[in-house]
Design a protein around this motif. Structure first.
Motif, mmCIF file in Angstrom:
data_model
loop_
_atom_site.group_PDB
_atom_site.id
_atom_site.type_symbol
_atom_site.label_atom_id
_atom_site.label_comp_id
_atom_site.label_asym_id
_atom_site.label_seq_id
_atom_site.Cartn_x
_atom_site.Cartn_y
_atom_site.Cartn_z
ATOM 1 N N ALA A 1 0.844 -1.196 0.000
ATOM 2 C CA ALA A 1 0.000 0.000 0.000
ATOM 3 C C ALA A 1 0.880 1.246 0.000
ATOM 4 O O ALA A 1 1.895 1.305 0.702
ATOM 5 N N GLY A 2 0.485 2.217 -0.813
ATOM 6 C CA GLY A 2 1.277 3.438 -0.960
ATOM 7 C C GLY A 2 2.264 3.381 -2.112
ATOM 8 O O GLY A 2 2.832 4.408 -2.492
ATOM 9 N N GLY A 3 2.452 2.197 -2.650
ATOM 10 C CA GLY A 3 3.404 2.027 -3.735
ATOM 11 C C GLY A 3 2.815 2.358 -5.096
ATOM 12 O O GLY A 3 1.667 2.828 -5.206
ATOM 13 N N SER A 4 3.612 2.108 -6.141
ATOM 14 C CA SER A 4 3.219 2.437 -7.510
ATOM 15 C C SER A 4 3.469 1.267 -8.449
ATOM 16 O O SER A 4 4.349 0.434 -8.206
ATOM 17 N N LEU A 5 2.691 1.237 -9.499
ATOM 18 C CA LEU A 5 2.885 0.300 -10.591
ATOM 19 C C LEU A 5 2.515 0.999 -11.889
ATOM 20 O O LEU A 5 1.655 1.899 -11.889
ATOM 21 N N ARG A 6 3.124 0.576 -12.983
ATOM 22 C CA ARG A 6 2.716 1.067 -14.292
ATOM 23 C C ARG A 6 2.323 -0.121 -15.161
ATOM 24 O O ARG A 6 3.152 -1.007 -15.415
ATOM 25 N N LEU A 7 1.091 -0.126 -15.580
ATOM 26 C CA LEU A 7 0.613 -1.153 -16.481
ATOM 27 C C LEU A 7 0.808 -0.702 -17.925
ATOM 28 O O LEU A 7 0.679 0.485 -18.224
ATOM 29 N N VAL B 1 -10.215 6.606 -8.448
ATOM 30 C CA VAL B 1 -8.799 6.633 -8.826
ATOM 31 C C VAL B 1 -8.310 8.027 -9.222
ATOM 32 O O VAL B 1 -7.123 8.211 -9.482
ATOM 33 N N LYS B 2 -9.215 9.003 -9.276
ATOM 34 C CA LYS B 2 -8.828 10.359 -9.657
ATOM 35 C C LYS B 2 -7.729 10.887 -8.749
ATOM 36 O O LYS B 2 -7.802 10.759 -7.534
ATOM 37 N N GLY B 3 -6.715 11.475 -9.369
ATOM 38 C CA GLY B 3 -5.608 12.030 -8.604
ATOM 39 C C GLY B 3 -4.528 11.019 -8.275
ATOM 40 O O GLY B 3 -3.447 11.393 -7.816
ATOM 41 N N GLN C 1 -0.501 4.538 -15.178
ATOM 42 C CA GLN C 1 0.376 4.782 -14.038
ATOM 43 C C GLN C 1 -0.481 4.836 -12.787
ATOM 44 O O GLN C 1 -1.408 5.643 -12.702
ATOM 45 N N MET C 2 -0.162 3.981 -11.830
ATOM 46 C CA MET C 2 -0.956 3.872 -10.616
ATOM 47 C C MET C 2 -0.081 4.231 -9.427
ATOM 48 O O MET C 2 0.908 3.533 -9.152
ATOM 49 N N ASN C 3 -0.417 5.297 -8.748
ATOM 50 C CA ASN C 3 0.326 5.761 -7.578
ATOM 51 C C ASN C 3 -0.552 5.678 -6.335
ATOM 52 O O ASN C 3 -1.780 5.580 -6.429
ATOM 53 N N SER C 4 0.082 5.746 -5.188
ATOM 54 C CA SER C 4 -0.638 5.725 -3.905
ATOM 55 C C SER C 4 -1.644 4.576 -3.867
ATOM 56 O O SER C 4 -2.815 4.753 -3.511
ATOM 57 N N LEU C 5 -1.176 3.419 -4.228
ATOM 58 C CA LEU C 5 -2.074 2.258 -4.328
ATOM 59 C C LEU C 5 -2.632 1.868 -2.969
ATOM 60 O O LEU C 5 -1.958 1.992 -1.925
#
Length: 124
Positions: A14-20, A64-66, A82-86
């Motif tokens: 949690a809090g991490g990032s991933l890019r699909l 997911v906005k923001g 790009q997924m941040n603050s997961l």
């Protein structure tokens, strides 16, 4: 018919990032509106983000906005998420989708071509 292949999923805290990534073949990506959807266990598939054309407006689910950003590189025939603050509630199989731009409807968000999905798991 365009073929779509997603990649980039995995396990993240949690809090991490991933890019699909979503690689398209068979058709020129620039003629398609592109989107991302997700489906969590026991839930229906839900809309995440869409970008009808490069440089145009983007659409996002409120959840997911923001935090998430959709982008596309038509030269590489690839769309990204790009997924941040997961968060743990972002855990789902994520699907890439395509719809010919001339048929795209931002109200219905109906897409006709789908990838096989990539699993994203967010641990708490």
């Amino acid at each position: 018919q365009v073929q779509l292949v997603e990649s980039g999923g995995g396990l993240v805290q949690a809090g991490g990032s991933l890019r699909l990534s979503c690689a398209a073949s068979g058709r020129t990506l620039s003629t398609y509106a592109m989107g991302w959807f997700r489906q969590a266990p026991g839930k229906e598939r839900e809309f995440v983000a869409a970008m009808p054309w490069s440089g145009g407006s983007s659409y996002y689910a409120d959840s997911v906005k923001g935090r998430f950003t959709i982008s596309r590189d038509n030269a590489k025939n690839t769309v990204y998420l790009q997924m941040n603050s997961l968060k743990p509630e972002d855990t789902a199989v994520y699907y890439c989708a395509a719809e010919p731009r001339i048929q795209f409807n931002s109200v219905t968000m109906k897409f006709g071509s789908w990838g096989q999905g990539t699993q994203v798991t967010v641990s708490s």
